[in-house]
Design a protein around this motif. Structure first.
Motif, mmCIF file in Angstrom:
data_model
loop_
_atom_site.group_PDB
_atom_site.id
_atom_site.type_symbol
_atom_site.label_atom_id
_atom_site.label_comp_id
_atom_site.label_asym_id
_atom_site.label_seq_id
_atom_site.Cartn_x
_atom_site.Cartn_y
_atom_site.Cartn_z
ATOM 1 N N UNK A 19 0.830 -1.204 0.000
ATOM 2 C CA UNK A 19 0.000 0.000 0.000
ATOM 3 C C UNK A 19 0.867 1.257 0.000
ATOM 4 N N UNK A 20 1.933 1.242 0.789
ATOM 5 C CA UNK A 20 2.836 2.396 0.847
ATOM 6 C C UNK A 20 3.622 2.524 -0.461
ATOM 7 N N UNK A 21 4.215 1.425 -0.904
ATOM 8 C CA UNK A 21 5.016 1.472 -2.122
ATOM 9 C C UNK A 21 4.214 1.844 -3.347
ATOM 10 N N UNK A 22 2.987 1.329 -3.434
ATOM 11 C CA UNK A 22 2.136 1.644 -4.582
ATOM 12 C C UNK A 22 1.795 3.128 -4.611
ATOM 13 N N UNK A 23 1.569 3.721 -3.436
ATOM 14 C CA UNK A 23 1.254 5.150 -3.390
ATOM 15 C C UNK A 23 2.454 5.993 -3.810
ATOM 16 N N UNK A 24 3.675 5.526 -3.548
ATOM 17 C CA UNK A 24 4.867 6.228 -4.032
ATOM 18 C C UNK A 24 4.908 6.193 -5.555
ATOM 19 N N UNK A 25 4.677 5.012 -6.126
ATOM 20 C CA UNK A 25 4.766 4.847 -7.574
ATOM 21 C C UNK A 25 3.541 5.389 -8.311
ATOM 22 N N UNK A 26 2.511 5.787 -7.571
ATOM 23 C CA UNK A 26 1.279 6.268 -8.195
ATOM 24 C C UNK A 26 1.380 7.701 -8.674
ATOM 25 N N UNK A 27 2.481 8.381 -8.383
ATOM 26 C CA UNK A 27 2.659 9.769 -8.810
ATOM 27 C C UNK A 27 1.494 10.661 -8.361
ATOM 28 N N UNK A 28 1.038 10.424 -7.136
ATOM 29 C CA UNK A 28 -0.020 11.242 -6.562
ATOM 30 C C UNK A 28 -1.418 10.714 -6.772
ATOM 31 N N UNK A 29 -1.609 9.765 -7.703
ATOM 32 C CA UNK A 29 -2.952 9.293 -8.042
ATOM 33 C C UNK A 29 -3.182 7.852 -7.644
ATOM 34 N N UNK A 30 -4.046 7.188 -8.410
ATOM 35 C CA UNK A 30 -4.292 5.769 -8.200
ATOM 36 C C UNK A 30 -5.263 5.427 -7.099
ATOM 37 N N UNK A 31 -5.883 6.434 -6.480
ATOM 38 C CA UNK A 31 -6.850 6.165 -5.425
ATOM 39 C C UNK A 31 -6.220 6.123 -4.038
ATOM 40 N N UNK A 32 -7.068 6.232 -3.037
ATOM 41 C CA UNK A 32 -6.633 6.306 -1.646
ATOM 42 C C UNK A 32 -6.002 4.982 -1.208
ATOM 43 N N UNK A 33 -4.708 4.988 -0.836
ATOM 44 C CA UNK A 33 -4.062 3.735 -0.431
ATOM 45 C C UNK A 33 -4.673 3.134 0.823
ATOM 46 N N UNK A 34 -5.249 3.956 1.699
ATOM 47 C CA UNK A 34 -5.854 3.440 2.924
ATOM 48 C C UNK A 34 -7.075 2.581 2.597
ATOM 49 N N UNK A 35 -7.888 3.058 1.642
ATOM 50 C CA UNK A 35 -9.072 2.291 1.250
ATOM 51 C C UNK A 35 -8.656 0.974 0.608
ATOM 52 N N UNK A 36 -7.671 1.031 -0.280
ATOM 53 C CA UNK A 36 -7.192 -0.190 -0.924
ATOM 54 C C UNK A 36 -6.652 -1.189 0.086
ATOM 55 N N UNK A 37 -5.906 -0.690 1.060
ATOM 56 C CA UNK A 37 -5.346 -1.565 2.087
ATOM 57 C C UNK A 37 -6.451 -2.215 2.914
ATOM 58 N N UNK A 38 -7.448 -1.437 3.319
ATOM 59 C CA UNK A 38 -8.543 -1.996 4.111
ATOM 60 C C UNK A 38 -9.292 -3.078 3.345
ATOM 61 N N UNK A 39 -9.520 -2.846 2.044
ATOM 62 C CA UNK A 39 -10.230 -3.836 1.239
ATOM 63 C C UNK A 39 -9.422 -5.127 1.136
ATOM 64 N N UNK A 40 -8.108 -5.001 0.965
ATOM 65 C CA UNK A 40 -7.263 -6.185 0.845
ATOM 66 C C UNK A 40 -7.169 -6.933 2.175
ATOM 67 N N UNK A 41 -7.021 -6.205 3.273
ATOM 68 C CA UNK A 41 -6.936 -6.856 4.583
ATOM 69 C C UNK A 41 -8.244 -7.566 4.935
#
Length: 357
Positions: A13-35
């Motif tokens: 979740x952290x690494x993807x947000x770095x590589x997202x160049x500011x976009x790609x959706x909220x990493x917190x929401x993605x992490x919660x869905x995956x967990x």
């Protein structure tokens, strides 16, 4: 095949947000869905492109729309599954694996939840190696893989199957569905064989996201400064350090568009820097000088924690380190620059690799 558990998800979740160049959706929401998916279905199974059978049937799973909408329109977890179900019904056969479209806070992890619900593995690859604003901004477009048929699903269960003449029109039609349904939708598209995926995808993206996130975490645990370590890992370049003193965001045409203005701090006192974004950061300038532009990545990292700050999370007073990161070589080809270079986004400048600026 690798088994992906909760710690791997946290790091991704952290690494993807770095590589997202500011976009790609909220990493917190993605992490919660995956967990939550791990709680329901157990750890994820992830396969490499090499482990994928040539005749396997795979598709991409992702959100499309304005990331700021997700602050209020939180996914219910069924949209991505509904999109894949609709695309399977259109083809009359099941998918053997699911693949992320891009490296993004939400869009890197959403496919894991969808794959687990469908009982298939996730493929350690994607079509961008970063996040881009539009559906057509994938290496699959560069290799003439069609996005359509594509399926769209919203939080109410409404589904639309799109049959577009090309990937540009797929983007236009899907974007209009997103606007109509409240600013964001979930999609399944770019159906292809394992052989096509091996030839046209960027390999190892999910693992790369995990490595980036783990590197930041381990640097914190060791009591060190993560930013120099991350720059070395990503072959990145520090562009600017500043305090955010102005930010403008508006949702237009299904995108979040705007700018963020930074006043220099530390070694950058007396200078300013502005980044412009369309979901993702597109260009960074300091006092008229271009520091970095698409298709290279521009990340804003918190000056204290080195954690990435997405466009929707930019707030007055935030202290950030702006970092330029070289993009995958596919995007530096003439065809890649044609659909994702600075001129595509309306900037009348020649592309210069960030490491050469």
């Amino acid at each position: 095949m690798r088994i992906i558990g909760k710690q791997e998800v946290e790091d991704m979740a952290v690494g993807a947000a770095v590589l997202a160049s500011g976009g790609g959706g909220d990493p917190y929401i993605g992490k919660l869905m995956a967990l939550q998916a791990i709680e329901e279905y157990g750890p994820f199974e992830m396969v490499t492109l090499d482990e994928l059978d040539d005749d396997a049937w795979v598709c991409a799973s992702h959100m499309l729309g304005a990331p700021t909408v997700l602050v209020e329109k939180v996914p219910n977890g069924l949209e991505g599954i509904g999109a894949v179900d609709a695309l399977e019904a259109r083809f009359g056969k099941k998918f053997d694996a699911i693949m992320p479209l891009e490296a993004g806070g939400l869009n890197s992890l959403l496919p894991f939840q969808v794959a687990a619900a469908k009982g298939v593995p996730i493929v350690d690859a994607d079509g961008m190696g970063r996040a881009f604003p539009e559906l057509r901004h994938v290496t699959w477009t560069l290799f003439d893989v069609p996005a359509c048929p594509a399926a769209v699903c919203d939080e109410k269960g409404d589904t639309v199957v799109i049959e577009a003449v090309d990937n540009e029109w797929a983007e236009r039609l899907a974007r209009n569905v997103a606007i109509t349904t409240g600013g964001s939708v979930f999609m399944a598209d770019y159906a292809m064989t394992g052989a096509q995926a091996k030839k046209t995808s960027i390999p190892g993206t999910s693992t790369y996201c995990e490595v980036v996130g783990r590197t930041i975490r381990e640097a914190h645990e060791a009591g060190g400064d993560p930013i120099p370590v991350i720059l070395d890992l990503l072959k990145g370049k520090e562009l600017f350090r500043g305090k955010l003193d102005d930010v403008s965001r508006r949702t237009v045409g299904g995108f979040v568009r705007g700018y963020a203005h930074f006043e220099g701090i530390e070694g950058y006192h007396g200078r300013t820097c502005e980044i412009e974004f369309q979901n993702e950061h597109l260009i960074a300038r300091s006092d008229g000088e271009v520091l970095c532009s698409a298709p290279d990545l521009i990340a804003v990292l918190d000056a204290e924690t080195a954690l990435p700050i997405t466009t929707e999370a930019l707030k007055y007073g935030a202290r950030g380190v702006l970092v330029g990161i070289p993009v995958h070589e596919h995007w530096r080809t003439p065809r890649g620059l044609e659909i994702a270079g600075p001129r595509y986004f309306g900037y009348d400048i020649d592309y210069v690799p960030v490491e050469e600026r």
